[in-house]
Write a protein that holds these residues in place. Structure first.
Motif, mmCIF file in Angstrom:
data_model
loop_
_atom_site.group_PDB
_atom_site.id
_atom_site.type_symbol
_atom_site.label_atom_id
_atom_site.label_comp_id
_atom_site.label_asym_id
_atom_site.label_seq_id
_atom_site.Cartn_x
_atom_site.Cartn_y
_atom_site.Cartn_z
ATOM 1 N N UNK A 1 0.806 -1.235 0.000
ATOM 2 C CA UNK A 1 0.000 0.000 0.000
ATOM 3 C C UNK A 1 0.836 1.280 0.000
ATOM 4 N N UNK A 2 2.113 1.155 0.375
ATOM 5 C CA UNK A 2 2.958 2.353 0.420
ATOM 6 C C UNK A 2 3.250 2.912 -0.970
ATOM 7 N N UNK A 3 2.881 2.174 -2.028
ATOM 8 C CA UNK A 3 3.037 2.722 -3.371
ATOM 9 C C UNK A 3 2.177 3.969 -3.550
ATOM 10 N N UNK A 4 1.160 4.128 -2.703
ATOM 11 C CA UNK A 4 0.263 5.283 -2.775
ATOM 12 C C UNK A 4 0.690 6.420 -1.849
ATOM 13 N N UNK A 5 1.856 6.289 -1.220
ATOM 14 C CA UNK A 5 2.299 7.297 -0.249
ATOM 15 C C UNK A 5 2.721 8.583 -0.948
ATOM 16 N N UNK A 6 2.807 9.643 -0.145
ATOM 17 C CA UNK A 6 3.228 10.976 -0.607
ATOM 18 C C UNK A 6 2.284 11.508 -1.675
ATOM 19 N N UNK A 7 1.001 11.511 -1.353
ATOM 20 C CA UNK A 7 0.004 12.021 -2.294
ATOM 21 C C UNK A 7 -0.934 12.974 -1.563
ATOM 22 N N UNK A 8 -1.243 14.134 -2.150
ATOM 23 C CA UNK A 8 -2.254 15.020 -1.561
ATOM 24 C C UNK A 8 -3.604 14.309 -1.490
ATOM 25 N N UNK A 9 -4.452 14.776 -0.587
ATOM 26 C CA UNK A 9 -5.735 14.113 -0.363
ATOM 27 C C UNK A 9 -6.586 14.077 -1.638
ATOM 28 N N UNK A 10 -6.541 15.156 -2.416
ATOM 29 C CA UNK A 10 -7.352 15.195 -3.643
ATOM 30 C C UNK A 10 -6.934 14.093 -4.614
#
Length: 706
Positions: free
Chosen positions: A327-336
């Motif tokens: 799931x950390x592949x989705x890290x460092x992303x703004x909420x939008x």
């Protein structure tokens, strides 16, 4: 194969990452200097008459063509003894070079070697036949550095400067492209971590391909210009494959918290698509291997290697990293961006691509007619295409070879350094004298040199055209010279003769290349879909994309539009090998995007969706990804539009335009609308072929997941 691969990656991801990282480091060390080991642009056919003439005349111990032109501007006029002596000192320095086989000055060439104002002269030199021209040219250029009144030009100096320019263009393209790729990857991948994956795949692919090209160069000549293709195509395919795999992994992670199971399903679906994609790109690029010209052959080698290695990295290193990240592949992303990614992964029926899919499904006939008409209209300029070939004019204006070439054309009796040379297999005598008389009477001849014996039974005669090299008038002159039919064998060579032979050679080999590309596309898509209709339709769609791309290139480069914006000077024609390279690249990439769209349509159909609904689902699920991949690919390879060499610029702009046309008009509008119109007939195949596909065709390892 993918099942075994997924088991290895799921069980030992760290070992897979470590092994490929080590291999990439080794490739970087061993393949980093590959540009210095590659050959210049070569587009001759060993079976051609011009090639035969060149090699016959090499019996004299020197190359037939002029390799180096030393333009000398002496302190005093050539009308003075001091001025002539200064030119002769330059000639003496050239003669002392062990690589030089023949030198000529105003003593041999007369007033043709002196400028009209008497302020300059030139010395011509040819390397020995056994000398490697590029290496000798580089050494000679260094020997003459710092001589303010001597400027070097000629074919081999142009090759040296072209190699330097390729290295400079590669560095500039990477410097310009990578920041844009990182920013847009962050937007399209919707996470900072995921945005780093395409550069990882791309850099690894390029390093491995550079090492492969260095190994290939040990077995035969490989053109340095293949590096441009490898860099652009490597980054582009890495982006495509990373988008396909990462987006599918996210979908599967929404369905299962078991990352190993999610990865297995990803490789069974998106991995299969990547495999098919790489096979289609490699098959299309392999068609270039049928051409005897080393430039095209090298582009074919580079294209095949980079396509296969890009898929190998995307199916090993990338899944292993995803397995470690989870799931950390989705890290460092703004909420939008997180919300948008979650909606996409769940396949929610909303957004612009969902609305477009419904629009196309409601009006398939009108969409198909409008999009086909737009492509045909774009392709109409293709009917007026003209061709040229590579010469000093493709170099930037700062290159000494181009400056020398321009000076010779402007200030000296024209065309003396680019004659048509004739290798007459006859010794001086009455028969040769009679032939010389016939030569002088041929229309378009500006001068005929005295016969020069180069070996027993072999004589060289130079014929100067009243028109420039590669012009229609000079081409007719070569044809007229070849039609004289003397009582002894004569072979005509030189720039114009070579260009005529090049056109004939390309035309004779093109049908075989087209057959390979079409058959490879049909076979791979049939193996994937089991349909005969879809592969044939894909070939037709690719031809429409090609014609539209060529039409746009003619409007830009042949007609000289946007010269200021793109920074080039039009040659009034397209470089003759570029349409063939583009043919292979565009066919491969168009099928690449077609494979991704068709795989999702087939998957939805196999799940039980109607033919109409399956097309809508496929377009909805792939539209954003294909468009994002195309835009990123355009930046990766379109960066070569900044090249200082016009034919590399043509390749970059042409590929970028083709990808945009295919990803928007063709994949988003024309293909879905035609599939909606054909319905069940899309999947038709004769009964024997259906049985063949059932037995040998490749299918999803896990078709139960859409």
């Amino acid at each position: 194969m993918l099942g075994l691969l997924s088991r290895i990656v799921v069980r030992r991801p760290r070992r897979v990452v470590a092994a490929i990282a080590l291999l990439a480091v080794v490739a970087g060390v061993l393949g980093g200097g590959v540009a210095d080991r590659l050959a210049p642009y070569r587009a001759d056919d060993p079976a051609s008459e011009s090639y035969r003439a060149e090699h016959l005349l090499e019996r004299s111990g020197a190359n037939a063509a002029t390799d180096v032109v030393a333009l000398v501007r002496p302190r005093e006029s050539m009308r003075t003894a001091a001025g002539r002596a200064e030119v002769l000192r330059v000639a003496a320095k050239l003669r002392r070079d062990p690589d030089i086989g023949r030198v000529a000055t105003f003593r041999e060439g007369g007033t043709a070697f002196v400028s009209r104002d008497g302020r300059a002269s030139y010395v011509t030199a040819s390397f020995r036949a056994d000398v490697e021209g590029s290496d000798a040219g580089e050494r000679l250029r260094k020997r003459f550095e710092g001589r303010p009144r001597v400027e070097l030009g000629g074919g081999e100096i142009a090759n040296v400067e072209a190699n330097d320019q390729v290295s400079s263009d590669l560095a500039r393209a990477e410097l310009l492209a990578i920041p844009f790729l990182l920013v847009l990857s962050f937007v399209f991948f919707r996470s900072g971590v995921a945005a780093l994956l395409p550069p990882m795949v791309g850099i690894t692919t390029i390093l491995l391909t550079f090492l492969s090209l260095r190994i290939a160069s040990e077995f035969g000549s490989v053109s340095v210009f293949s590096l441009n293709l490898v860099t652009g195509l490597g980054l582009g395919l890495a982006i495509d494959y990373s988008l396909f795999v990462v987006s599918r992994f996210r979908e599967e992670m929404e369905r299962s918290t078991d990352r190993g199971e999610a990865l297995r399903r990803t490789l069974a679906t998106a991995g299969r698509t990547v495999l098919f994609s790489s096979l289609t790109v490699a098959a299309a690029m392999s068609a270039l291997l049928v051409f005897p010209q080393r430039f095209l052959y090298s582009m074919g080698i580079g294209g095949v290697l980079v396509a296969l290695l890009a898929s190998a990295v995307a199916l090993t290193l990338l899944p292993a990293v995803l397995m470690l990240l989870g799931p950390r592949v989705n890290a460092l992303a703004p909420r939008r961006l997180q919300r948008a990614r979650e909606r996409e992964a769940r396949g929610e029926e909303s957004g612009a691509w969902y609305r477009l899919s419904r629009f196309v499904m409601r009006r398939p006939a009108r969409v198909a007619i409008a999009s086909a008409a737009a492509l045909v209209a774009l392709g109409i300029p293709f009917l007026s295409i003209d061709f040229t070939t590579v010469d000093a004019s493709v170099l930037p204006t700062s290159a000494s070879a181009r400056q020398v070439d321009q000076t010779l054309q402007r200030d000296f009796p024209p065309h003396r350094t680019s004659p048509t040379f004739l290798a007459a297999e006859e010794s001086p005598g009455p028969r040769l004298d009679a032939y010389m008389g016939r030569l002088r009477r041929v229309d378009g001849v500006a001068g005929v040199s005295a016969p020069r014996p180069v070996a027993p039974g072999l004589t060289r005669v130079d014929v100067v055209s009243s028109s420039g090299p590669l012009t229609p008038r000079s081409e007719r002159l070569v044809e007229d010279l070849r039609a004289l039919d003397p009582p002894f064998p004569v072979s005509a060579g030189g720039a114009t003769a070579h260009f005529l032979d090049l056109k004939e050679s390309l035309a004779s080999h093109l049908p075989v290349a087209l057959a390979i590309i079409a058959l490879a596309t049909i076979i791979v898509l049939f193996a994937m879909t089991g349909s005969v209709v879809l592969p044939v339709k894909a070939v037709l769609m690719n031809l429409l994309t090609l014609s539209a791309t060529f039409g746009a290139l003619i409007l830009i480069f042949q007609d000289g539009r946007f010269e200021g914006l793109l920074g080039y000077s039009s040659q009034g024609a397209l470089e003759i090998t570029q349409p063939i390279v583009l043919l292979a690249i565009v066919f491969g990439l168009s099928t690449d995007y077609g494979v991704f769209l068709l795989s999702r349509i087939k998957e939805a159909r196999d799940q039980g969706a109607s033919d109409h609904e399956a097309v809508a689902i496929g377009l909805q699920r792939t539209g954003r990804i294909i468009t994002a991949a195309a835009l990123l690919f355009c930046i990766a390879i379109g960066a070569f539009a900044t090249s200082k060499m016009i034919f590399i610029k043509e390749l970059g702009v042409g590929t970028a335009l083709a990808v945009l046309i295919d990803a928007t008009i063709v994949r988003a509008l024309l293909v879905p609308s035609l599939m909606a119109l054909l319905g069940r007939r899309n999947w038709w195949a004769p009964r024997p072929l259906r049985h063949l596909h059932d037995r040998f065709g490749l299918s999803d390892a896990d078709p139960s997941h859409a």
